[in-house]
Design an enzyme around this catalytic site. Structure first.
Site, PDB file in Angstrom:
ATOM      1  N   CYS A   2      18.926   1.469  14.800  1.00  0.00           N
ATOM      2  CA  CYS A   2      19.098   0.109  14.319  1.00  0.00           C
ATOM      3  C   CYS A   2      19.481   0.137  12.838  1.00  0.00           C
ATOM      4  O   CYS A   2      18.951   0.935  12.056  1.00  0.00           O
ATOM      5  CB  CYS A   2      17.871  -0.780  14.474  1.00  0.00           C
ATOM      6  SG  CYS A   2      17.328  -0.966  16.165  1.00  0.00           S
ATOM      7  N   ARG A  27      24.149   3.652  13.442  1.00  0.00           N
ATOM      8  CA  ARG A  27      22.710   3.699  13.698  1.00  0.00           C
ATOM      9  C   ARG A  27      22.320   3.057  15.020  1.00  0.00           C
ATOM     10  O   ARG A  27      21.169   3.139  15.457  1.00  0.00           O
ATOM     11  CB  ARG A  27      21.962   2.982  12.565  1.00  0.00           C
ATOM     12  CG  ARG A  27      22.220   3.537  11.208  1.00  0.00           C
ATOM     13  CD  ARG A  27      21.458   2.765  10.173  1.00  0.00           C
ATOM     14  NE  ARG A  27      20.032   2.926  10.353  1.00  0.00           N
ATOM     15  CZ  ARG A  27      19.305   3.905   9.828  1.00  0.00           C
ATOM     16  NH1 ARG A  27      19.887   4.798   9.058  1.00  0.00           N
ATOM     17  NH2 ARG A  27      18.022   3.992  10.043  1.00  0.00           N
ATOM     18  N   TRP A  73      19.842  -0.517  18.430  1.00  0.00           N
ATOM     19  CA  TRP A  73      19.757   0.572  19.409  1.00  0.00           C
ATOM     20  C   TRP A  73      18.492   0.279  20.199  1.00  0.00           C
ATOM     21  O   TRP A  73      17.383   0.380  19.668  1.00  0.00           O
ATOM     22  CB  TRP A  73      19.664   1.922  18.708  1.00  0.00           C
ATOM     23  CG  TRP A  73      19.719   3.080  19.656  1.00  0.00           C
ATOM     24  CD1 TRP A  73      20.846   3.673  20.166  1.00  0.00           C
ATOM     25  CD2 TRP A  73      18.611   3.792  20.219  1.00  0.00           C
ATOM     26  NE1 TRP A  73      20.499   4.699  21.006  1.00  0.00           N
ATOM     27  CE2 TRP A  73      19.138   4.795  21.064  1.00  0.00           C
ATOM     28  CE3 TRP A  73      17.224   3.675  20.111  1.00  0.00           C
ATOM     29  CZ2 TRP A  73      18.335   5.681  21.783  1.00  0.00           C
ATOM     30  CZ3 TRP A  73      16.428   4.557  20.823  1.00  0.00           C
ATOM     31  CH2 TRP A  73      16.985   5.546  21.648  1.00  0.00           C
ATOM     32  N   ASN A  97      13.803  -2.518  12.148  1.00  0.00           N
ATOM     33  CA  ASN A  97      14.176  -1.172  12.583  1.00  0.00           C
ATOM     34  C   ASN A  97      12.875  -0.400  12.731  1.00  0.00           C
ATOM     35  O   ASN A  97      12.114  -0.300  11.775  1.00  0.00           O
ATOM     36  CB  ASN A  97      15.069  -0.516  11.526  1.00  0.00           C
ATOM     37  CG  ASN A  97      15.296   0.964  11.802  1.00  0.00           C
ATOM     38  OD1 ASN A  97      15.272   1.388  12.949  1.00  0.00           O
ATOM     39  ND2 ASN A  97      15.514   1.738  10.756  1.00  0.00           N
ATOM     40  N   GLY A  98      12.621   0.107  13.938  1.00  0.00           N
ATOM     41  CA  GLY A  98      11.389   0.861  14.164  1.00  0.00           C
ATOM     42  C   GLY A  98      10.761   0.458  15.482  1.00  0.00           C
ATOM     43  O   GLY A  98      11.411  -0.140  16.339  1.00  0.00           O
ATOM     44  N   GLU A 477      25.345  24.756  20.559  1.00  0.00           N
ATOM     45  CA  GLU A 477      25.929  23.663  19.772  1.00  0.00           C
ATOM     46  C   GLU A 477      27.213  23.166  20.442  1.00  0.00           C
ATOM     47  O   GLU A 477      27.462  21.960  20.518  1.00  0.00           O
ATOM     48  CB  GLU A 477      26.181  24.140  18.332  1.00  0.00           C
ATOM     49  CG  GLU A 477      26.960  23.180  17.446  1.00  0.00           C
ATOM     50  CD  GLU A 477      26.311  21.815  17.268  1.00  0.00           C
ATOM     51  OE1 GLU A 477      25.194  21.586  17.738  1.00  0.00           O
ATOM     52  OE2 GLU A 477      26.979  20.942  16.677  1.00  0.00           O
ATOM     53  N   LYS A 481      27.777  19.321  21.787  1.00  0.00           N
ATOM     54  CA  LYS A 481      28.879  18.497  21.288  1.00  0.00           C
ATOM     55  C   LYS A 481      29.696  17.926  22.442  1.00  0.00           C
ATOM     56  O   LYS A 481      30.026  16.746  22.470  1.00  0.00           O
ATOM     57  CB  LYS A 481      29.749  19.379  20.384  1.00  0.00           C
ATOM     58  CG  LYS A 481      30.320  18.795  19.161  1.00  0.00           C
ATOM     59  CD  LYS A 481      29.454  18.701  17.951  1.00  0.00           C
ATOM     60  CE  LYS A 481      28.114  18.051  18.120  1.00  0.00           C
ATOM     61  NZ  LYS A 481      27.215  18.221  17.008  1.00  0.00           N
ATOM     62  N   GLU A 484      27.663  15.186  24.470  1.00  0.00           N
ATOM     63  CA  GLU A 484      27.370  13.895  23.850  1.00  0.00           C
ATOM     64  C   GLU A 484      28.601  13.018  23.674  1.00  0.00           C
ATOM     65  O   GLU A 484      28.479  11.795  23.730  1.00  0.00           O
ATOM     66  CB  GLU A 484      26.603  14.047  22.532  1.00  0.00           C
ATOM     67  CG  GLU A 484      27.358  14.678  21.399  1.00  0.00           C
ATOM     68  CD  GLU A 484      26.537  14.769  20.117  1.00  0.00           C
ATOM     69  OE1 GLU A 484      25.740  13.873  19.829  1.00  0.00           O
ATOM     70  OE2 GLU A 484      26.723  15.752  19.381  1.00  0.00           O
ATOM     71  N   HIS A 500      21.210  35.794  36.712  1.00  0.00           N
ATOM     72  CA  HIS A 500      19.832  35.550  37.161  1.00  0.00           C
ATOM     73  C   HIS A 500      19.698  34.140  37.740  1.00  0.00           C
ATOM     74  O   HIS A 500      18.590  33.631  37.862  1.00  0.00           O
ATOM     75  CB  HIS A 500      18.865  35.784  36.002  1.00  0.00           C
ATOM     76  CG  HIS A 500      18.890  37.197  35.517  1.00  0.00           C
ATOM     77  ND1 HIS A 500      18.343  38.238  36.242  1.00  0.00           N
ATOM     78  CD2 HIS A 500      19.467  37.775  34.427  1.00  0.00           C
ATOM     79  CE1 HIS A 500      18.550  39.375  35.610  1.00  0.00           C
ATOM     80  NE2 HIS A 500      19.240  39.127  34.500  1.00  0.00           N
ATOM     81  N   LYS A 599      23.002   7.571  15.349  1.00  0.00           N
ATOM     82  CA  LYS A 599      23.079   8.680  14.395  1.00  0.00           C
ATOM     83  C   LYS A 599      21.705   9.131  13.906  1.00  0.00           C
ATOM     84  O   LYS A 599      21.420  10.311  13.817  1.00  0.00           O
ATOM     85  CB  LYS A 599      23.929   8.231  13.202  1.00  0.00           C
ATOM     86  CG  LYS A 599      24.128   9.277  12.139  1.00  0.00           C
ATOM     87  CD  LYS A 599      25.143  10.271  12.575  1.00  0.00           C
ATOM     88  CE  LYS A 599      25.381  11.351  11.553  1.00  0.00           C
ATOM     89  NZ  LYS A 599      26.002  12.513  12.189  1.00  0.00           N
TER      90      LYS A 599
HETATM   91  O1  M6R Z   1      19.700  13.641  10.790  1.00  0.00           O
HETATM   92  P1  M6R Z   1      19.258  14.864  11.510  1.00  0.00           P
HETATM   93  O2  M6R Z   1      20.034  16.069  11.138  1.00  0.00           O
HETATM   94  O3  M6R Z   1      17.778  15.106  11.384  1.00  0.00           O
HETATM   95  O4  M6R Z   1      19.536  14.586  13.042  1.00  0.00           O
HETATM   96  C1  M6R Z   1      19.068  15.463  14.030  1.00  0.00           C
HETATM   97  C2  M6R Z   1      19.799  15.225  15.327  1.00  0.00           C
HETATM   98  O5  M6R Z   1      19.546  13.944  15.807  1.00  0.00           O
HETATM   99  C3  M6R Z   1      21.300  15.406  15.151  1.00  0.00           C
HETATM  100  O6  M6R Z   1      21.593  16.674  14.652  1.00  0.00           O
HETATM  101  C4  M6R Z   1      22.031  15.210  16.491  1.00  0.00           C
HETATM  102  O7  M6R Z   1      21.647  16.163  17.423  1.00  0.00           O
HETATM  103  C5  M6R Z   1      23.524  15.283  16.232  1.00  0.00           C
HETATM  104  N1  M6R Z   1      23.989  14.083  15.599  1.00  0.00           N
HETATM  105  C6  M6R Z   1      24.288  15.539  17.472  1.00  0.00           C
HETATM  106  O8  M6R Z   1      25.634  15.757  17.178  1.00  0.00           O
END
Ligand code: M6R
Length: 604
Positions: A2, A27, A73, A97-98, A477, A481, A484, A500, A599
């Site tokens: 949010c 956000r 969100w 937000n929260g 990673e 990527k 998502e 396995h 984010k």
């Molecule tokens: O702000 P942060 O680095 O703590 O965020 C952690 C994860 O939410 C963040 O790295 C997330 O996995 C990525 N945005 C994915 O691409």
């Protein structure tokens, strides 16, 4: 999660709120709304499920100079108009937000249920503020309500008979504020108002901020005045814009050479790593028996790059923990343990809470953070800012490479202090690190080839990323990527583990992205690739071996520029980022704002 913004001043508020919300959409972007004071002092609300552009479409022009805005969100309650913020109850309109964890209990205890029209925890808070508001003194109402709330919150509140005034209070969830000639601003993040002020302050937890057009007042819950501590950002409006790129993600992928230089160059003195300007004494590096790295998502995968390197060079135990698990698994940390916490935003709640737990066991905590003044940066014993500039796309790209670069610097420093590396080797290591940005710039030139090969991925339902050692951590990673932003199921496997179980999933045409940059396991990985190839997989291979042409090994080979293999992660990950990006855009998806995500994850 949010985004919130508030403005009160001497120019029209609506466009400031809507434009600010567009900047905060990273956000959360499932619904949006604004509230503003009309000329008669009453509050008007516009809100809708959808994005800020949908909200814009239902807003009429008006002359209001004070208002609040929210982009959501969803946590409690689905994506509906009624659940969108602002919520109004009696004389109170607010955005939040929260998460208010005890909202159900509060609604019952204070007999609020009949007043509620949404399914949100936030509306309960609005009803509670209204219940305690005597029509005269908003601050007293806030003081009474705040101790009743359990959970995290950043509220901006308007009281109907207090036109022109916004009240704000927070716990955990971030909120920054500023004043300028146009008026007073508050938001989850300063990208929302940076075009008006680069000077801002972080609203302290449990302080009540009163914003008026020409003044602000900050006080604690006992009424004592607090002086805001102003900070200044070192980037401007253009850094938070696309600057000609079609998306923020592509822009941020391309920014990596410059971002890495901003992370490492100020910390290289006479060819060796130096953390003097970060205020980290050598004793921090000397007195260290073991290292635990804690983070979430991409930041955690950057931590895995750090672990492989540190363990290899230092020969001491290095553990990587998922922050949300670390908190509940009785971690073994002593006062000789170094805990490194990694976070782009510096606000990820699980990482923040993990840091707080670590601090009960050691005072050797260090954070690697991008956002200046964020909670994690402030609460860790030492902080290394990555200086990558704002990362707006939900999928992290430059955050990963700069975090990894910070680990390379730290490892070199630790190795020098602990006599695990000679000065001559350290100089060579640092020279190789200095070359990383040029190597990435070379790799970025392969974007057409990568875009072309992703055409083969667009209709895939499942994909696999395989590698050994540091290539396995990269695979994780790469798979994250792709998942998502393209919504294609992607799994990372240690190449040796395939047989396995997982190899049962390989059938004709399934894309397998294989990484083979490490010579000590090269032949083994090639054997594993042959195994999947023999079962029909479509193999895309990333290696530095320019001799590979053999169609029995792979279908497409991406030849990476030759670099010392300890440094191959940087160029390989950029290819993985581009594979995810072009698969997403090839499928016509919004790479910057993938579904269900936000984010900054400030709820547990
Ligand atoms: O702000 P942060 O680095 O703590 O965020 C952690 C994860 O939410 C963040 O790295 C997330 O996995 C990525 N945005 C994915 O691409």
């Amino acid at each position: 999660m949010c985004g919130i913004i508030g403005f009160t001043g001497n120019i029209k508020a609506q466009d400031i709120l809507l434009t600010g919300l567009e900047k905060l959409e990273y956000r959360g972007y499932d619904s949006a709304g604004i509230a503003y004071f009309k000329e008669n002092g009453k509050i008007s609300i516009r809100k809708t499920a959808g994005k800020v552009k949908d909200l814009r479409a239902i807003c009429d022009d008006n002359d209001a100079t004070c208002g609040i805005g929210h982009t959501r969100w969803a946590t409690h309650g689905g994506v509906t108009n009624a659940n969108a913020h602002p919520h109004k109850s009696g004389n109170v309109a607010l955005i939040h937000n929260g998460i208010i964890e005890n909202y159900h209990e509060l609604a019952t205890t204070y007999d609020l249920e009949d007043r509620l029209i949404s399914e949100t925890d936030t509306e309960v808070a609005a009803a509670l503020f209204d219940k305690f508001y005597d029509g005269e003194n908003p601050i007293e109402a806030i003081k009474e309500v705040i101790p009743l709330l359990k959970g995290s919150f950043a509220f901006c509140i308007m009281f109907e008979n207090r036109p022109g005034v916004i009240y704000a209070v927070r716990n955990v969830s971030p909120m920054v504020a500023a004043t300028s000639k146009e008026g007073s601003f508050i938001a989850s993040d300063l990208t929302a108002f940076i075009e008006y002020s680069k000077r801002y302050f972080i609203v302290p937890e449990y302080a009540i901020l009163t914003l008026e057009a020409n003044k602000i007042d900050l006080q604690d819950l006992n009424g004592n005045t607090i002086e805001p501590e102003f900070l200044e950002v070192d980037w401007d409006m253009t850094a938070a814009q696309k600057e000609g790129y079609p998306t923020f993600m592509l822009k941020e992928i391309n920014e990596q050479p410059a971002a890495i230089n901003r992370t490492i160059m100020p910390r290289i003195k006479d060819g060796l790593p130096s953390f003097e300007e970060d205020g980290i004494p050598d004793s921090f590096f000397a007195d260290c028996n073991d290292i635990t790295i804690v983070a979430c998502g991409t930041a955690m995968y950057a931590g895995m790059v750090g672990k492989t390197l540190m363990q290899d060079i230092l020969g001491i135990p290095v553990t990587v923990a998922i922050a949300s698990e670390f908190r509940y698994e009785r971690p073994v940390i002593t006062d000789k343990s170094v805990v490194i916490v990694v976070s782009q935003s510096g606000e990820t709640i699980d990482t923040l809470e993990a840091l707080r737990l670590a601090k009960t066991k050691t005072n050797k905590t260090l954070s690697i953070v991008n956002v200046k003044g964020s909670s994690i940066a402030r609460e860790s014993n030492y902080v290394l800012y990555t200086h990558a500039g704002p990362e707006i796309a939900v999928a992290s790209t430059k955050a990963y490479t700069v975090q990894a670069a910070a680990f390379y610097l730290l490892t070199c420093k630790l190795a020098l202090v602990q006599n695990a590396m000679s000065e001559a080797d350290a100089r060579t290591f640092i020279r190789n690190l200095e070359n990383v940005s040029d190597n990435i710039a070379e790799v970025l030139k392969l974007s057409d080839k990568v875009e072309q090969l992703t055409k083969r991925m667009l209709n895939a339902s499942h994909t696999f990323f395989i590698g050994r050692g540091s290539d396995y951590t990269l695979s994780m990673e790469g798979a994250l990527k792709l998942k998502e932003i393209s919504y294609i199921h992607a799994e990372a496997y240690a190449a040796g583990e395939l047989k396995h179980g997982t190899i049962a999933l390989i059938s004709e045409g399934v894309p397998v992205i294989a990484l083979a940059t490490q010579s000590h396991v090269y032949n083994k990985v090639i054997s594993n690739i042959r195994e999947v190839k023999a079962r029909g997989a479509y193999v895309i291979l990333l290696s530095m071996d320019e001799k590979i042409t053999d169609a029995t090994i792979c279908d497409t080979h991406i030849s990476l520029p030759k670099v010392p293999e300890q440094f191959a992660v940087f160029e390989a990950v950029v290819i993985l980022q581009m594979i995810a990006y072009f698969t997403s855009t090839g499928k016509g998806l919004n790479a910057d704002q993938p579904r269900n995500l936000a984010k900054s994850v400030t709820v547990e």
